[in-house]
Design a protein around this motif. Sequence first.
Motif, mmCIF file in Angstrom:
data_model
loop_
_atom_site.group_PDB
_atom_site.id
_atom_site.type_symbol
_atom_site.label_atom_id
_atom_site.label_comp_id
_atom_site.label_asym_id
_atom_site.label_seq_id
_atom_site.Cartn_x
_atom_site.Cartn_y
_atom_site.Cartn_z
ATOM 1 N N LYS A 37 0.832 -1.205 0.000
ATOM 2 C CA LYS A 37 0.000 0.000 0.000
ATOM 3 C C LYS A 37 0.867 1.256 0.000
ATOM 4 C CE LYS A 37 -3.720 2.173 2.632
ATOM 5 N NZ LYS A 37 -4.530 2.069 3.854
ATOM 6 N N THR A 38 1.916 1.277 0.808
ATOM 7 C CA THR A 38 2.791 2.457 0.835
ATOM 8 C C THR A 38 3.544 2.625 -0.476
ATOM 9 O OG1 THR A 38 4.580 1.209 1.885
ATOM 10 C CG2 THR A 38 3.092 2.423 3.337
ATOM 11 N N LYS A 39 3.944 1.522 -1.090
ATOM 12 C CA LYS A 39 4.635 1.618 -2.382
ATOM 13 C C LYS A 39 3.705 2.175 -3.460
ATOM 14 C CE LYS A 39 8.661 0.068 -1.313
ATOM 15 N NZ LYS A 39 9.828 0.929 -1.330
ATOM 16 N N ARG A 40 2.447 1.768 -3.426
ATOM 17 C CA ARG A 40 1.491 2.305 -4.406
ATOM 18 C C ARG A 40 1.247 3.788 -4.176
ATOM 19 N NH1 ARG A 40 -2.357 -2.973 -4.528
ATOM 20 N NH2 ARG A 40 -1.202 -4.055 -6.155
ATOM 21 N N VAL B 220 12.837 15.136 -14.437
ATOM 22 C CA VAL B 220 12.002 14.157 -15.132
ATOM 23 C C VAL B 220 12.701 12.803 -15.175
ATOM 24 C CG1 VAL B 220 11.036 13.549 -17.392
ATOM 25 C CG2 VAL B 220 10.720 15.851 -16.480
ATOM 26 N N GLU B 221 14.004 12.801 -15.440
ATOM 27 C CA GLU B 221 14.768 11.552 -15.457
ATOM 28 C C GLU B 221 14.778 10.896 -14.079
ATOM 29 O OE1 GLU B 221 18.657 12.425 -16.918
ATOM 30 O OE2 GLU B 221 17.945 12.838 -18.948
ATOM 31 N N ARG B 222 14.983 11.685 -13.025
ATOM 32 C CA ARG B 222 14.957 11.130 -11.672
ATOM 33 C C ARG B 222 13.585 10.559 -11.337
ATOM 34 N NH1 ARG B 222 17.105 15.884 -8.283
ATOM 35 N NH2 ARG B 222 17.592 16.805 -10.270
ATOM 36 N N ASN B 223 12.540 11.276 -11.712
ATOM 37 C CA ASN B 223 11.181 10.787 -11.456
ATOM 38 C C ASN B 223 10.919 9.478 -12.195
ATOM 39 O OD1 ASN B 223 10.594 12.957 -9.840
ATOM 40 N ND2 ASN B 223 9.370 14.029 -11.353
ATOM 41 N N GLU B 224 11.354 9.402 -13.431
ATOM 42 C CA GLU B 224 11.138 8.196 -14.232
ATOM 43 C C GLU B 224 11.917 7.013 -13.658
ATOM 44 O OE1 GLU B 224 9.452 5.865 -17.099
ATOM 45 O OE2 GLU B 224 8.939 7.909 -16.554
ATOM 46 N N THR B 225 13.143 7.249 -13.255
ATOM 47 C CA THR B 225 13.950 6.193 -12.657
ATOM 48 C C THR B 225 13.323 5.708 -11.353
ATOM 49 O OG1 THR B 225 15.929 7.233 -13.565
ATOM 50 C CG2 THR B 225 16.262 5.597 -11.848
ATOM 51 N N ARG B 226 12.902 6.636 -10.522
ATOM 52 C CA ARG B 226 12.277 6.283 -9.244
ATOM 53 C C ARG B 226 10.967 5.518 -9.484
ATOM 54 N NH1 ARG B 226 12.622 4.310 -4.628
ATOM 55 N NH2 ARG B 226 11.183 5.090 -3.093
ATOM 56 N N ILE C 34 10.095 1.711 -8.166
ATOM 57 C CA ILE C 34 8.918 1.432 -7.341
ATOM 58 C C ILE C 34 8.031 0.379 -8.009
ATOM 59 C CG2 ILE C 34 6.782 2.432 -6.425
ATOM 60 C CD1 ILE C 34 8.355 5.025 -5.947
ATOM 61 N N GLU C 35 7.889 0.459 -9.329
ATOM 62 C CA GLU C 35 7.074 -0.536 -10.041
ATOM 63 C C GLU C 35 7.672 -1.931 -9.904
ATOM 64 O OE1 GLU C 35 6.755 0.979 -14.025
ATOM 65 O OE2 GLU C 35 4.985 2.192 -13.532
#
Length: 159
Positions: free
Chosen positions: A28-31, A68-74, A78-79
């Motif tokens: 739940k926290t990961k989502r 944007v790159e950091r967000n995409e990597t993160r 998480i996925e």
Amino acid sequence: MTKEELIQLLKEYKENKARLNLRLKELKTKRIQLKACHEIETSITASIGINQDIHSKNKISDKVARQVERNETRRQEIEEEIKVLEETVKALRNKVEAVEDRLIGLKYKEREILVAYYIDGRTAEDIGNKLYLDLFNQTRSIRHIQRIIDRATDKLLNF
């Protein structure tokens, strides 16, 4: 399912149930983190002022692209973590539900004695002297309790 596997599932029931609850909370926290990752906005700073449009030729300053790159990597990390957690939750849920579904089919006395013996780890003597006394105001011998446990275990296997 063999008798040994069933007994092992019964003995590990509490641990599996606790692990399942912890993994569900973690999932739940990961989502929530994944959802928050999509909602992060990148800020663009205005460059107003004397000589603000002059940049060093040694470094390209692109804050938006880096964010944007950091967000995409993160988001990808998480996925992947979510996929692993979902597989773990599925396996644990199968183990827990297998025990719960089988225990539902037993009579009250059989269920209470099996739960006390395998899940709670009580001895047959303790069950005969204390639990049986609490439930039915009678005591039973170790041999009688062991027969009830064996019959109930065989009954679980036949489900």
